[in-house]
Design an enzyme around this catalytic site. Structure first.
Site, PDB file in Angstrom:
ATOM      1  N   TYR A 115      68.270  92.590 -44.357  1.00 56.08           N
ATOM      2  CA  TYR A 115      67.730  92.303 -43.021  1.00 56.08           C
ATOM      3  C   TYR A 115      67.472  90.807 -42.805  1.00 56.08           C
ATOM      4  CZ  TYR A 115      67.809  97.087 -41.564  1.00 56.08           C
ATOM      5  OH  TYR A 115      68.256  98.332 -41.195  1.00 56.08           O
ATOM      6  N   GLN A 169      69.440 100.528 -28.399  1.00 53.56           N
ATOM      7  CA  GLN A 169      69.343 100.903 -29.807  1.00 53.56           C
ATOM      8  C   GLN A 169      69.482  99.657 -30.673  1.00 53.56           C
ATOM      9  OE1 GLN A 169      71.859 104.720 -30.534  1.00 53.56           O
ATOM     10  NE2 GLN A 169      72.629 103.800 -28.668  1.00 53.56           N
ATOM     11  N   ASP A 201      68.916  93.343 -31.853  1.00 49.42           N
ATOM     12  CA  ASP A 201      69.007  91.931 -31.452  1.00 49.42           C
ATOM     13  C   ASP A 201      68.234  91.705 -30.156  1.00 49.42           C
ATOM     14  OD1 ASP A 201      70.754  92.172 -29.040  1.00 49.42           O
ATOM     15  OD2 ASP A 201      72.237  92.920 -30.474  1.00 49.42           O
ATOM     16  N   HIS A 216      64.963 101.368 -31.463  1.00 54.31           N
ATOM     17  CA  HIS A 216      65.154 101.311 -32.924  1.00 54.31           C
ATOM     18  C   HIS A 216      64.507 100.064 -33.541  1.00 54.31           C
ATOM     19  CE1 HIS A 216      68.868 104.217 -32.797  1.00 54.31           C
ATOM     20  NE2 HIS A 216      67.718 104.839 -32.678  1.00 54.31           N
ATOM     21  N   SER A 232      78.370 104.956 -29.905  1.00 51.72           N
ATOM     22  CA  SER A 232      79.310 105.976 -30.388  1.00 51.72           C
ATOM     23  C   SER A 232      78.823 107.403 -30.167  1.00 51.72           C
ATOM     24  CB  SER A 232      79.563 105.766 -31.883  1.00 51.72           C
ATOM     25  OG  SER A 232      78.345 105.914 -32.587  1.00 51.72           O
ATOM     26  N   GLU A 275      86.355 102.811 -26.401  1.00 50.20           N
ATOM     27  CA  GLU A 275      87.187 104.004 -26.602  1.00 50.20           C
ATOM     28  C   GLU A 275      86.335 105.241 -26.394  1.00 50.20           C
ATOM     29  OE1 GLU A 275      86.635 103.758 -31.451  1.00 50.20           O
ATOM     30  OE2 GLU A 275      88.436 102.926 -30.511  1.00 50.20           O
TER      31      GLU A 275
HETATM   32  C1  BJW Z   1      82.527  98.539 -27.667  1.00 45.90           C
HETATM   33  C2  BJW Z   1      82.971  97.276 -27.958  1.00 45.90           C
HETATM   34  C3  BJW Z   1      83.118  96.424 -26.888  1.00 45.90           C
HETATM   35  C4  BJW Z   1      82.903  98.297 -29.792  1.00 45.90           C
HETATM   36  N1  BJW Z   1      82.812  96.842 -25.661  1.00 45.90           N
HETATM   37  N2  BJW Z   1      82.239  98.950 -26.437  1.00 45.90           N
HETATM   38  C5  BJW Z   1      71.767 116.302 -37.904  1.00 45.90           C
HETATM   39  C6  BJW Z   1      71.982 116.538 -36.534  1.00 45.90           C
HETATM   40  C7  BJW Z   1      71.314 115.805 -35.548  1.00 45.90           C
HETATM   41  C8  BJW Z   1      70.432 114.807 -35.891  1.00 45.90           C
HETATM   42  C9  BJW Z   1      70.219 114.565 -37.235  1.00 45.90           C
HETATM   43  C10 BJW Z   1      70.872 115.297 -38.214  1.00 45.90           C
HETATM   44  N3  BJW Z   1      70.459 114.826 -39.426  1.00 45.90           N
HETATM   45  C11 BJW Z   1      69.595 113.823 -39.213  1.00 45.90           C
HETATM   46  C12 BJW Z   1      69.421 113.642 -37.885  1.00 45.90           C
HETATM   47  C13 BJW Z   1      68.569 112.643 -37.209  1.00 45.90           C
HETATM   48  C14 BJW Z   1      69.115 111.237 -37.386  1.00 45.90           C
HETATM   49  C15 BJW Z   1      70.579 111.196 -36.962  1.00 45.90           C
HETATM   50  O1  BJW Z   1      70.911 111.089 -35.800  1.00 45.90           O
HETATM   51  N4  BJW Z   1      71.500 111.237 -37.923  1.00 45.90           N
HETATM   52  C16 BJW Z   1      72.927 111.239 -37.582  1.00 45.90           C
HETATM   53  C17 BJW Z   1      73.659 110.443 -38.643  1.00 45.90           C
HETATM   54  C18 BJW Z   1      73.398 112.688 -37.464  1.00 45.90           C
HETATM   55  N5  BJW Z   1      68.312 110.376 -36.523  1.00 45.90           N
HETATM   56  C19 BJW Z   1      67.171 109.872 -36.928  1.00 45.90           C
HETATM   57  O2  BJW Z   1      66.757 110.010 -38.071  1.00 45.90           O
HETATM   58  C20 BJW Z   1      66.353 109.127 -35.894  1.00 45.90           C
HETATM   59  N6  BJW Z   1      65.045 109.636 -35.869  1.00 45.90           N
HETATM   60  C21 BJW Z   1      64.793 110.913 -35.494  1.00 45.90           C
HETATM   61  O3  BJW Z   1      65.672 111.692 -35.160  1.00 45.90           O
HETATM   62  O4  BJW Z   1      63.446 111.220 -35.473  1.00 45.90           O
HETATM   63  C22 BJW Z   1      63.081 112.582 -35.134  1.00 45.90           C
HETATM   64  C23 BJW Z   1      62.965 112.850 -33.657  1.00 45.90           C
HETATM   65  C24 BJW Z   1      62.850 114.153 -33.233  1.00 45.90           C
HETATM   66  C25 BJW Z   1      62.766 114.440 -31.880  1.00 45.90           C
HETATM   67  C26 BJW Z   1      62.755 113.430 -30.933  1.00 45.90           C
HETATM   68  C27 BJW Z   1      62.839 112.150 -31.377  1.00 45.90           C
HETATM   69  C28 BJW Z   1      62.969 111.872 -32.725  1.00 45.90           C
HETATM   70  C29 BJW Z   1      66.277 107.652 -36.235  1.00 45.90           C
HETATM   71  C30 BJW Z   1      67.599 106.957 -36.081  1.00 45.90           C
HETATM   72  C31 BJW Z   1      67.512 105.514 -36.556  1.00 45.90           C
HETATM   73  C32 BJW Z   1      68.856 104.812 -36.423  1.00 45.90           C
HETATM   74  N7  BJW Z   1      68.789 103.557 -37.050  1.00 45.90           N
HETATM   75  C33 BJW Z   1      69.979 102.706 -37.051  1.00 45.90           C
HETATM   76  C34 BJW Z   1      69.766 101.530 -38.057  1.00 45.90           C
HETATM   77  C35 BJW Z   1      68.564 100.678 -37.717  1.00 45.90           C
HETATM   78  C36 BJW Z   1      68.879  99.520 -36.865  1.00 45.90           C
HETATM   79  C37 BJW Z   1      69.645  98.431 -37.589  1.00 45.90           C
HETATM   80  O5  BJW Z   1      69.553  98.269 -38.813  1.00 45.90           O
HETATM   81  O6  BJW Z   1      70.346  97.714 -36.875  1.00 45.90           O
HETATM   82  O7  BJW Z   1      70.259 102.220 -35.748  1.00 45.90           O
HETATM   83  S1  BJW Z   1      71.477 103.547 -37.519  1.00 45.90           S
HETATM   84  C38 BJW Z   1      72.548 102.664 -36.464  1.00 45.90           C
HETATM   85  O8  BJW Z   1      73.157 103.592 -35.540  1.00 45.90           O
HETATM   86  C39 BJW Z   1      71.623 101.740 -35.639  1.00 45.90           C
HETATM   87  C40 BJW Z   1      72.171 101.953 -34.262  1.00 45.90           C
HETATM   88  O9  BJW Z   1      71.172 101.605 -33.303  1.00 45.90           O
HETATM   89  C41 BJW Z   1      72.587 103.384 -34.240  1.00 45.90           C
HETATM   90  C42 BJW Z   1      73.587 103.731 -33.184  1.00 45.90           C
HETATM   91  O10 BJW Z   1      74.799 103.081 -33.397  1.00 45.90           O
HETATM   92  P1  BJW Z   1      75.646 102.579 -32.149  1.00 45.90           P
HETATM   93  O11 BJW Z   1      74.891 101.547 -31.414  1.00 45.90           O
HETATM   94  O12 BJW Z   1      76.137 103.736 -31.383  1.00 45.90           O
HETATM   95  O13 BJW Z   1      76.852 101.812 -32.892  1.00 45.90           O
HETATM   96  P2  BJW Z   1      78.255 102.378 -33.424  1.00 45.90           P
HETATM   97  O14 BJW Z   1      78.820 101.360 -34.331  1.00 45.90           O
HETATM   98  O15 BJW Z   1      78.130 103.746 -33.935  1.00 45.90           O
HETATM   99  O16 BJW Z   1      79.158 102.443 -32.102  1.00 45.90           O
HETATM  100  C43 BJW Z   1      79.589 101.285 -31.421  1.00 45.90           C
HETATM  101  C44 BJW Z   1      80.330 101.716 -30.182  1.00 45.90           C
HETATM  102  O17 BJW Z   1      80.658 100.545 -29.453  1.00 45.90           O
HETATM  103  C45 BJW Z   1      81.652 102.451 -30.475  1.00 45.90           C
HETATM  104  O18 BJW Z   1      81.715 103.624 -29.661  1.00 45.90           O
HETATM  105  C46 BJW Z   1      82.744 101.450 -30.057  1.00 45.90           C
HETATM  106  O19 BJW Z   1      83.848 102.077 -29.446  1.00 45.90           O
HETATM  107  C47 BJW Z   1      82.004 100.630 -29.022  1.00 45.90           C
HETATM  108  N8  BJW Z   1      82.468  99.260 -28.914  1.00 45.90           N
HETATM  109  N9  BJW Z   1      83.194  97.220 -29.355  1.00 45.90           N
HETATM  110  C48 BJW Z   1      82.379  98.151 -25.497  1.00 45.90           C
HETATM  111  N10 BJW Z   1      83.555  95.172 -27.085  1.00 45.90           N
END
Ligand code: BJW
Length: 236
Positions: A59, A94, A97, A112, A180, A206
């Site tokens: 980090y 999410q 930054d 997040h 995503s 995409e």
């Molecule tokens: C472009 C582009 C360009 C590229 N122009 N587009 C089973 C089923 C369901 C849920 C769960 C499960 N098992 C566990 C869970 C829960 C879990 C979860 O979801 N896990 C999954 C893996 C299934 N979630 C949690 O644990 C969360 N907490 C939780 O659920 O608490 C309980 C609760 C209950 C009830 C209500 C509320 C809460 C916490 C999640 C924490 C996520 N943390 C992270 C890391 C920390 C931040 C950091 O270090 O930076 O956050 S993980 C990571 O993924 C980060 C992001 O914010 C997050 C999302 O990613 P994002 O932003 O979507 O990025 P990408 O890379 O996936 O996608 C990029 C997109 O951009 C792509 O689509 C490209 O096409 C596009 N793109 N260039 C436009 N130029």
């Protein structure tokens, strides 16, 4: 088909894709951050407990990258929307930054956490933090050496969920940009907004895992799609 009426209340969800053109890597692309580090290693409380030095280094590097990055036309367009749109607006990001804020947006909620914030595990204080945490600085509030990145890791509760659900309940337009749809609860917001009667629009490079849940998906880069969409809204 829904009849179009004046838009008064917009909720926007942003993900890593909106910052990709500012040079910050996305998570699940081929060059995704998790390549060098398995997610369990750096983005879970268990990973931090196992090897705090590694997670702090990870980090510290991300914090330096954030500070070196600049907002791109997509962030700036949302800043303009925030200034000029007279209705209700909430940008739920999410991303950890601060490029929305540096792009001029004010109504931003970091579900997040924030890369430039440190959280003391001893006294619960949060501090704006631009330097390193890896060398064990003392908390400015209590003096203990117990600060961690103020980031929501897997298994932890995202911030301000009540506010987000309230906003989704009254939105008439929900827009998802550059995410995503792989991580919950954010991935479920589209269904929530839709069930409450909002029109839903996805702007992404995409098709995402959630594309089928949106009324409309526009494919392209955020720096092209977002300014064009903001022009459309401010003209309507
Ligand atoms: C472009 C582009 C360009 C590229 N122009 N587009 C089973 C089923 C369901 C849920 C769960 C499960 N098992 C566990 C869970 C829960 C879990 C979860 O979801 N896990 C999954 C893996 C299934 N979630 C949690 O644990 C969360 N907490 C939780 O659920 O608490 C309980 C609760 C209950 C009830 C209500 C509320 C809460 C916490 C999640 C924490 C996520 N943390 C992270 C890391 C920390 C931040 C950091 O270090 O930076 O956050 S993980 C990571 O993924 C980060 C992001 O914010 C997050 C999302 O990613 P994002 O932003 O979507 O990025 P990408 O890379 O996936 O996608 C990029 C997109 O951009 C792509 O689509 C490209 O096409 C596009 N793109 N260039 C436009 N130029």
């Amino acid at each position: 088909m829904r009849v179009m009426t004046a838009i008064r209340n917009i909720v926007i969800l942003t993900g890593a894709g909106i910052s990709a053109e500012s040079g910050l890597r996305t998570f699940r692309a081929e060059d995704g951050l998790w390549e060098d580090h398995p997610v369990e290693e750096v983005a879970t409380p268990e990973g931090f407990a196992r090897d705090p030095a590694l997670v702090q280094r990870f980090y510290d590097e991300r914090r330096a990258q954030i500070r070196a990055a600049f907002p791109n036309p997509a962030h700036e367009a949302l800043g303009r929307l925030d200034r000029e749109f007279a209705g209700e607006l909430l940008i739920v990001t999410q991303n950890i930054d601060d490029l929305h804020e540096r792009g001029g947006a004010r109504r931003v909620l970091h579900m997040h956490g924030e890369g430039l914030s440190a959280w003391c595990q001893a006294c619960d204080a949060r501090h704006r933090w631009e330097g390193a945490l890896g060398d064990g600085p003392a908390c400015p509030a209590c003096g203990e050496v117990a600060m961690r990145p103020d980031i929501v890791w897997f298994g932890e509760m995202p911030y301000r969920m009540d506010e987000i659900f309230d906003a989704l309940a009254s939105a008439d337009l929900f827009v998802s940009i550059g995410t995503s749809g792989a991580v919950y609860p954010a991935a479920g917001f589209v269904q929530q907004a839709s069930a409450n009667g909002a029109r839903t629009l996805e702007l992404n490079l995409e098709e995402s895992l959630g594309s089928r849940n949106f009324d409309e998906t526009r494919l392209g880069t955020a720096s092209e799609l977002v300014p064009a969409w903001v022009d459309e809204i401010l003209r309507s």
